[in-house]
Every structure is written in C-alpha cells, then in structure tokens.
Design an enzyme around this catalytic site. Sequence first.
Site, PDB file in Angstrom:
ATOM      1  N   CYS A   1      75.237  91.981   5.033  1.00 53.86           N
ATOM      2  CA  CYS A   1      75.226  90.949   3.988  1.00 53.86           C
ATOM      3  C   CYS A   1      73.900  90.191   4.005  1.00 53.86           C
ATOM      4  O   CYS A   1      73.425  89.766   5.060  1.00 53.86           O
ATOM      5  CB  CYS A   1      76.378  89.978   4.215  1.00 53.86           C
TER       6      CYS A   1
ATOM      7  N   CYS B   1      73.326  86.651  -0.738  1.00 49.03           N
ATOM      8  CA  CYS B   1      72.753  86.398  -2.061  1.00 49.03           C
ATOM      9  C   CYS B   1      73.770  85.788  -3.021  1.00 49.03           C
ATOM     10  O   CYS B   1      73.396  85.290  -4.090  1.00 49.03           O
ATOM     11  CB  CYS B   1      72.198  87.687  -2.653  1.00 49.03           C
TER      12      CYS B   1
ATOM     13  N   CYS C   1      78.030  88.704  -5.098  1.00 53.46           N
ATOM     14  CA  CYS C   1      79.383  89.283  -5.073  1.00 53.46           C
ATOM     15  C   CYS C   1      80.365  88.518  -5.951  1.00 53.46           C
ATOM     16  O   CYS C   1      81.396  89.075  -6.367  1.00 53.46           O
ATOM     17  CB  CYS C   1      79.900  89.340  -3.640  1.00 53.46           C
TER      18      CYS C   1
ATOM     19  N   ARG D   1      81.771  86.682   3.197  1.00 53.49           N
ATOM     20  CA  ARG D   1      80.808  87.529   2.488  1.00 53.49           C
ATOM     21  C   ARG D   1      80.447  88.816   3.235  1.00 53.49           C
ATOM     22  O   ARG D   1      80.340  89.877   2.606  1.00 53.49           O
ATOM     23  CB  ARG D   1      79.553  86.715   2.141  1.00 53.49           C
TER      24      ARG D   1
ATOM     25  N   GLN E   1      96.297  80.780   1.887  1.00 50.89           N
ATOM     26  CA  GLN E   1      95.684  79.454   1.824  1.00 50.89           C
ATOM     27  C   GLN E   1      96.194  78.715   0.588  1.00 50.89           C
ATOM     28  O   GLN E   1      96.140  79.238  -0.526  1.00 50.89           O
ATOM     29  CB  GLN E   1      94.164  79.561   1.760  1.00 50.89           C
TER      30      GLN E   1
ATOM     31  N   TYR F   1      87.932  69.845  -2.600  1.00 47.95           N
ATOM     32  CA  TYR F   1      89.186  69.960  -3.343  1.00 47.95           C
ATOM     33  C   TYR F   1      90.070  68.752  -3.059  1.00 47.95           C
ATOM     34  O   TYR F   1      89.674  67.830  -2.347  1.00 47.95           O
ATOM     35  CB  TYR F   1      89.852  71.298  -3.021  1.00 47.95           C
TER      36      TYR F   1
END
Length: 374
Positions: free
Chosen positions: A342, A345, A348, A320, A100, A170
Amino acid sequence: MRNLFDDTTIKGMHLANRLVRSATWEGMCEADGRPTAKLAAYYETLAKGGVGLIISGYAFVRNDGRQLPGQLGVHVDDFVPDLRALADAVHREGGKLCVQLVHCGGQTTSKMAGCQPVAPSAVKVEQFPELPAELDAQGIEDIINSFATAASRVRASGCDAVQLHAAHGYLVNQFLSPLTNRRTDRFGGNLDGRCRFLMDVYRAVRNAVGNDYPVMIKMNGCDNLEGGLSLDDAVLACKRLDEEGVDAIEVSGGTPASGEQTPVRQGIETREKEAYNLPLAYRIKNAVTCPVMVVGGLRSFELVEGIVRREEADYVAFARPLIREPRLPLRWAQGNEAHARCISCNGCFKPGLKEGGIYCVIEKIEQENKGASL
C-alpha cells in the site's frame, strides 16, 4: 514474550493472531444498507488472507446516522439473515467478524440522512455543508436505544462482537469534544457531562448483548483539533470504559477537519511516518487493563511485530494495506516479511463511490499492464 501470531481471546472470542482489519467503508451494500453477497465474498477473501479479526465497515444504527452510499446498515430486523451470511462467510475461513456501530451525527447530509443532520449542538462541522439540529433529551435517548437494538441484531446474526465507533468526529466523538458539544444540560459541560452519552451508549449495548459477548470501542486518542478532544480527556474516558468492563479499545486519532492529521493520512513513505497513533495508544494502554489496539499507518512487519513484542499495544490494526493485499497476514506468517505494498494514496475509496465497491486502483492498473504485456 508476545508474538504477532499468538492465539488470544477477547471475552471468549478466539483470535488466531494479533492482526486486525480495522473498519473501513466498503460501499458494497444496497441503497438501504442491506448487506450483499458481494460484501460477504469480500469478507471471505479477507478471512482467507489470514487476518485474525475483521471489523466491518461502519454500520449505521438508524437512517439519520448514515453518511455514504453503499454503507452497511444494522437498523432493521429484516437485515439479520443478511448479516448472518457475512458471519458465515468469515467463519468458513476460520475468521472472526465484529460489526462496528455508528451514528454519523453532524458528519452527513440531509440527502443521505433523509432529514436535517443531528448533533449534540447546532455547530457546523467543517467540511460538511449543513448546520445540524441540536438533539433534545428524547432524541438522545432514542439514539441510545438504537445502538442497543442494533447490537442485539448483530448478536442474533451470529457475528462475533460489536465495536462502538466513538472516533473520527462522528456522533459519540461529537459529544466528547468541547468543540462540537456546547450543551449546558447533563450531556455537556465538563468531562463528566461530555462522557455521559458515551457511557450511556456502552451500558445500553452491554445490557442488550449480555456480559458474555465482546463489546469493544474505537476511540480517538486526540482529535488533533484546537479545542477538540484532548489526549488527557481521552485517557480519562478510556479509564471509565475500562472500569465499566469494555473488552478492547482501538485507538485512532483525528477527524476529517484535522488537516494533515486526519485518521487516513497519505504519503506514508518512511518508517518515521508510520504508526502515527502509537503515542496515543501507548498512553491509553498504560491507563487501562483491557486490551488495546492501535491503528494508523502500519506498513512494516518489523514495526508491527515490535509494537506487540514490546507490549506498546496488544493488537495492530490496519485497513488500506488489506485493500491492496488481502493475503498480507498470511504472507507475513509464511516468512515473507516485505513491507506492505500500500502506498497510502487513498485512491481505493473512489471506486466505492462510482463503482459499488472499494478496491486498490494501483493494483488493478499493475495487473492490467502485466496482462497486456503477456
């Protein structure tokens, strides 16, 4: 009828299933962005876990486009052998790797960028401390060329595809949004002007890698911000990309300033809170002919299988859940269709800042407690 574990192809890139690891920052690269053996091993683990396509963490195309420490860089030729090591690690396990490409625009700091951040207009981005400098025409052309040369490096490294990051506030998204693009030249104003940077970047990248190489894009279906990119404008932008030959569109939504509707939402405890970008993706899918991926809060096998079976999207993407369970796709393929573990939260990401790489802190605590009880 479509199945989650169909073999498919995107511009000749063979994928073993319709499960995609969506891009997420790993924090595992050197200070200058050079890929590391640690990142290669991480991608190898993901590929071994059975996900059909891995999209790398957002890779900056030039120094002033970086945002976080340990972020992947594709801005210099010297990194090509290290990128090849990433591709080789994934290919050994039968996976595919897409890199990416991003310029973070106004969503960075001078400390990370090495200079005052740049943007379409001198508009301060909420949650970021500095007023960015407005790009002049030459600056815009230089960044477009940086995307193209970065894509050439990715192809030369043996990676399987590139994805342009046009979402999450972005630089490309900043050009698309009326909230951050106040320009009065050909890169601003109406949707034609605000789409120009996006289309110029896509065309430059396509010219750089050729017509036989997959070029995909990650788009916001909506910024979830008053005055930001709307769903109607996002649909029109996606139609233009589709007409130009983009090979797949991953649909997300929101920016860091979108409150509870950010790209990475917490508290996904019920089925109703899952797949929060699916309405955006479905609207875009009905407007384009290229494959559409949906990302955002996907946790239940029945849900993701239904999205594919009902053709609401062609691929389902998540990040995630694979941080906690890299083998989740293999588990589902083998018939254990239990909900992803998962809990959304976002814990990570903290080790990425402090310990040189993301991991699931909940899983680590549980493993340590299990070990202590033996």
